[in-house]
Motif scaffolding. Structure first.
Motif, mmCIF file in Angstrom:
data_model
loop_
_atom_site.group_PDB
_atom_site.id
_atom_site.type_symbol
_atom_site.label_atom_id
_atom_site.label_comp_id
_atom_site.label_asym_id
_atom_site.label_seq_id
_atom_site.Cartn_x
_atom_site.Cartn_y
_atom_site.Cartn_z
ATOM 1 N N GLU A 137 -28.753 -67.178 -6.833
ATOM 2 C CA GLU A 137 -27.988 -67.272 -5.591
ATOM 3 C C GLU A 137 -27.039 -66.086 -5.520
ATOM 4 N N ARG A 138 -27.150 -65.321 -4.427
ATOM 5 C CA ARG A 138 -26.366 -64.083 -4.346
ATOM 6 C C ARG A 138 -25.407 -64.067 -3.168
ATOM 7 N N GLY A 139 -25.398 -65.096 -2.383
ATOM 8 C CA GLY A 139 -24.518 -65.138 -1.226
ATOM 9 C C GLY A 139 -25.243 -64.699 0.037
ATOM 10 N N ASN A 140 -24.584 -64.843 1.159
ATOM 11 C CA ASN A 140 -25.187 -64.522 2.448
ATOM 12 C C ASN A 140 -25.185 -63.015 2.711
ATOM 13 N N ARG A 141 -24.113 -62.354 2.317
ATOM 14 C CA ARG A 141 -23.982 -60.903 2.495
ATOM 15 C C ARG A 141 -23.676 -60.282 1.142
ATOM 16 N N PHE A 142 -24.353 -59.206 0.801
ATOM 17 C CA PHE A 142 -24.116 -58.573 -0.492
ATOM 18 C C PHE A 142 -24.642 -57.144 -0.478
ATOM 19 N N VAL A 143 -24.238 -56.399 -1.487
ATOM 20 C CA VAL A 143 -24.631 -54.996 -1.656
ATOM 21 C C VAL A 143 -25.306 -54.847 -3.007
ATOM 22 N N VAL A 144 -26.396 -54.084 -3.024
ATOM 23 C CA VAL A 144 -27.134 -53.820 -4.253
ATOM 24 C C VAL A 144 -27.251 -52.309 -4.451
ATOM 25 N N VAL A 145 -26.963 -51.839 -5.657
ATOM 26 C CA VAL A 145 -27.210 -50.443 -6.015
ATOM 27 C C VAL A 145 -28.206 -50.434 -7.164
ATOM 28 N N ASN A 146 -29.387 -49.852 -6.930
ATOM 29 C CA ASN A 146 -30.369 -49.692 -8.005
ATOM 30 C C ASN A 146 -30.178 -48.292 -8.581
ATOM 31 N N VAL A 147 -29.635 -48.207 -9.784
ATOM 32 C CA VAL A 147 -29.241 -46.922 -10.371
ATOM 33 C C VAL A 147 -30.414 -45.960 -10.527
ATOM 34 N N PRO A 148 -31.542 -46.351 -11.138
ATOM 35 C CA PRO A 148 -32.631 -45.379 -11.309
ATOM 36 C C PRO A 148 -33.258 -44.920 -9.996
ATOM 37 N N ALA A 149 -33.166 -45.734 -8.955
ATOM 38 C CA ALA A 149 -33.732 -45.360 -7.656
ATOM 39 C C ALA A 149 -32.736 -44.570 -6.814
ATOM 40 N N PHE A 150 -31.476 -44.469 -7.284
ATOM 41 C CA PHE A 150 -30.433 -43.743 -6.558
ATOM 42 C C PHE A 150 -30.325 -44.261 -5.122
ATOM 43 N N ARG A 151 -30.265 -45.600 -5.000
ATOM 44 C CA ARG A 151 -30.338 -46.197 -3.670
ATOM 45 C C ARG A 151 -29.392 -47.383 -3.553
ATOM 46 N N LEU A 152 -28.707 -47.465 -2.428
ATOM 47 C CA LEU A 152 -27.876 -48.616 -2.090
ATOM 48 C C LEU A 152 -28.511 -49.328 -0.903
ATOM 49 N N ARG A 153 -28.517 -50.659 -0.985
ATOM 50 C CA ARG A 153 -29.004 -51.475 0.118
ATOM 51 C C ARG A 153 -28.018 -52.614 0.334
ATOM 52 N N ALA A 154 -27.712 -52.866 1.604
ATOM 53 C CA ALA A 154 -26.825 -53.967 1.955
ATOM 54 C C ALA A 154 -27.620 -55.010 2.732
ATOM 55 N N TYR A 155 -27.350 -56.278 2.455
ATOM 56 C CA TYR A 155 -28.103 -57.378 3.052
ATOM 57 C C TYR A 155 -27.178 -58.334 3.779
ATOM 58 N N ASP A 156 -27.666 -58.821 4.896
ATOM 59 C CA ASP A 156 -26.940 -59.797 5.694
ATOM 60 C C ASP A 156 -27.925 -60.875 6.123
ATOM 61 N N ALA A 157 -27.619 -62.106 5.765
ATOM 62 C CA ALA A 157 -28.482 -63.251 6.092
ATOM 63 C C ALA A 157 -29.909 -63.034 5.608
ATOM 64 N N GLY A 158 -30.051 -62.453 4.419
ATOM 65 C CA GLY A 158 -31.364 -62.266 3.821
ATOM 66 C C GLY A 158 -32.129 -61.069 4.332
ATOM 67 N N ARG A 159 -31.576 -60.306 5.255
ATOM 68 C CA ARG A 159 -32.265 -59.153 5.808
ATOM 69 C C ARG A 159 -31.532 -57.860 5.448
ATOM 70 N N GLU A 160 -32.306 -56.821 5.213
ATOM 71 C CA GLU A 160 -31.693 -55.539 4.915
ATOM 72 C C GLU A 160 -30.982 -55.007 6.148
ATOM 73 N N ALA A 161 -29.681 -54.731 6.020
ATOM 74 C CA ALA A 161 -28.887 -54.235 7.138
ATOM 75 C C ALA A 161 -28.551 -52.765 7.005
ATOM 76 N N LEU A 162 -28.663 -52.223 5.784
ATOM 77 C CA LEU A 162 -28.227 -50.856 5.542
ATOM 78 C C LEU A 162 -28.905 -50.322 4.296
ATOM 79 N N SER A 163 -29.264 -49.044 4.316
ATOM 80 C CA SER A 163 -29.886 -48.407 3.161
ATOM 81 C C SER A 163 -29.459 -46.945 3.134
ATOM 82 N N MET A 164 -29.122 -46.447 1.945
ATOM 83 C CA MET A 164 -28.698 -45.052 1.838
ATOM 84 C C MET A 164 -28.833 -44.544 0.406
#
Length: 378
Positions: A137-164
């Motif tokens: 369980e990660r919550g409704n809104r959260f941010v993930v940074v995958n270090v080896p992929a050099f990528r940040l993704r933000a999620y809202d209500a289970g959907r990707e809202a942002l990627s950079m």
């Protein structure tokens, strides 16, 4: 999908894996080499589904635009051309293996190609094991940074809202970005950078001693506090933290922040920081973070440029942040292998044991849970 890919690679291993690619020189599109070398490259790419098995282009029949002026490496099977179709397949391989995408078969690409199929199978299984370590369980809104992929993704209500893109810690000198999770609690616009004592003593004070104007020219000042003396950099365009930082208090002193070094985001391997994570689009991230509090992008940008120095905005609801280390993940339905920048896969692969043990442990993960994790933490 990762479970399906694990099964596919098990079949590859059972059928003998793939052949090694052996070449004594760097191969560029249009070069000629023996059909033995290029045939091995073609077969290697075909094994993972990057290209169909098609006849090689003989060197003496290739159009002039595809021929290279390099010396033909004649072998027992005669010369052939590294043609456009093969170059496209190599580029696709590079793009999905964390390599520079240039279709050039150089040392790094060759090293990646020659990783045995068994290692790739084990790598997938090891990353599935990493998924097991994470909370379901990660919550409704959260941010993930995958270090080896050099990528940040933000999620809202289970959907990707942002990627950079992001820049993470360098792989040497104790600068690696740690893996952990915590909750973001506030944002600071136009921040000061309170330079850690280690960085100040190793990097800044020697420069100041060699050039007494260094601190003044770069916006540094020496602050005398009740608990000691430290160096900080004043808010400005050249401030190392840029115009905003995102704080999730933790024992590692790691946070997300803007950076004036925007040119580094185009690099394929972005491990340049002292451990903190630099974000490509800080205004968009701030809008995502503060959006539930009524902040739109214009208000964010105004705060980044004209608010008071060190302007703190507390979050009404804390935002979970997950810093993860996945060197295999699924994006747009396709398997990717990231650059193992901190050399962590080998030890985990060894610890996971024999291939049979890998499979038996991984299939214990419910398929619906694994699928969800793959999506969230790519």
């Amino acid at each position: 999908i990762l479970l399906q890919e694990l099964a596919r690679y098990r079949q590859l291993v059972a059928s003998g894996g793939w052949t090694q690619v052996s070449t004594r020189r760097v191969l560029h599109p249009g070069d000629t080499a023996t059909s033995h070398v290029l045939g091995a490259l073609l077969g290697r790419l075909h094994a993972e589904g990057y290209t169909p098995l098609v006849p090689l282009v003989p060197a003496d029949t290739a159009p002039p635009a595809l021929r290279s002026e390099t010396v033909i490496a004649r072998g027992p099977s005669g010369p052939a051309v590294y043609d456009l179709a093969l170059a496209v397949a190599v580029a696709a391989y590079q793009q999905r293996h964390g390599l520079t995408v240039d279709s050039v078969v150089g040392p790094n690409t060759l090293l990646s190609l020659n990783r045995p199929a068994e290692f790739r199978m084990r790598q997938i299984a090891a990353n599935l094991e990493r998924h097991r370590w994470l909370p379901r369980e990660r919550g409704n809104r959260f941010v993930v940074v995958n270090v080896p992929a050099f990528r940040l993704r933000a999620y809202d209500a289970g959907r990707e809202a942002l990627s950079m893109n992001v820049i993470v810690g360098a792989e040497y000198g104790g600068r690696s970005t740690p893996v952990f999770s915590d909750s973001m609690s506030y944002v600071v616009f136009r921040p000061y950078w309170n330079v850690p004592q280690g960085i100040a003593s190793r990097e800044l004070w020697p420069k100041q001693q060699n050039d007494p104007s260094y601190f003044q020219r770069n916006g540094y000042e020496v602050v005398h506090a009740t608990w000691g003396t430290f160096v900080r950099q004043k808010p400005a365009l050249g401030n190392a933290l840029g115009r905003v930082k995102f704080i999730f208090p933790n024992d590692h002193a790691i946070y997300l922040h803007d950076t004036p070094a925007q040119a580094l985001f185009v690099e394929p391997v972005r491990a340049f920081s002292h451990g903190c994570i630099r974000v490509e689009h800080p205004d968009q991230l701030a809008q995502f973070v503060l959006g539930p509090q009524g902040w739109d992008i214009d208000r964010v940008r105004e705060a980044m440029t004209s608010s008071g120095d060190d302007h703190r905005v507390n979050l009404e609801h804390k935002l979970p942040v997950y810093i993860v280390y996945f060197t295999t993940y699924v994006r747009n339905g396709m398997l990717h292998f990231a650059n193992d920048i901190y050399d962590r896969d080998d030890a985990l692969v060894r610890a996971m044991g024999a291939p049979e043990q890998l499979h038996s442990r991984m299939v214990q993960i419910p398929s619906h849970s694994a699928s969800r994790l793959e999506h969230d933490f790519e």
